[in-house]
Design a protein around this motif. Structure first.
Motif, short mmCIF file in Angstrom:
data_model
loop_
_atom_site.label_atom_id
_atom_site.label_comp_id
_atom_site.label_asym_id
_atom_site.label_seq_id
_atom_site.Cartn_x
_atom_site.Cartn_y
_atom_site.Cartn_z
N MET A 1 22.39 72.91 -84.01
CA MET A 1 23.69 72.31 -84.46
C MET A 1 24.09 72.62 -85.91
N PRO A 2 25.28 72.81 -86.19
CA PRO A 2 25.46 73.22 -87.61
C PRO A 2 25.34 71.84 -88.67
N GLN A 3 25.30 70.71 -88.09
CA GLN A 3 25.14 69.55 -89.14
C GLN A 3 23.82 69.52 -89.57
N MET A 4 22.87 70.09 -88.96
CA MET A 4 21.48 70.01 -89.30
C MET A 4 21.21 71.00 -90.38
N PRO A 6 22.06 71.35 -93.65
CA PRO A 6 21.83 70.95 -94.71
C PRO A 6 20.45 70.10 -94.95
#
Length: 53
Positions: A1-4, A6
């Motif tokens: 998932m791209p949100q993870m 950071p």
């Protein structure tokens, strides 16, 4: 998932800082060996003669 992504960089950065702090503290508390004075030893050794042709 791209949100993870950071959070992954935050974990990597904290791991780097923790390992850097541990490395610096180990280098501070563990002293290197003192160098042996070689000038006192060189005076007791016989001096090689200078050969002339």
């Amino acid at each position: 998932m791209p949100q993870m992504a950071p959070l992954m960089w935050l974990y990597l950065y904290s791991f780097f800082l923790l390992s850097l702090i541990i490395f610096m503290s180990i280098n501070y508390f563990i002293k290197p060996y003192e160098k042996i004075d070689t000038k006192a030893d060189s005076l007791s050794l016989p001096v090689q003669p200078i050969w002339k042709l």
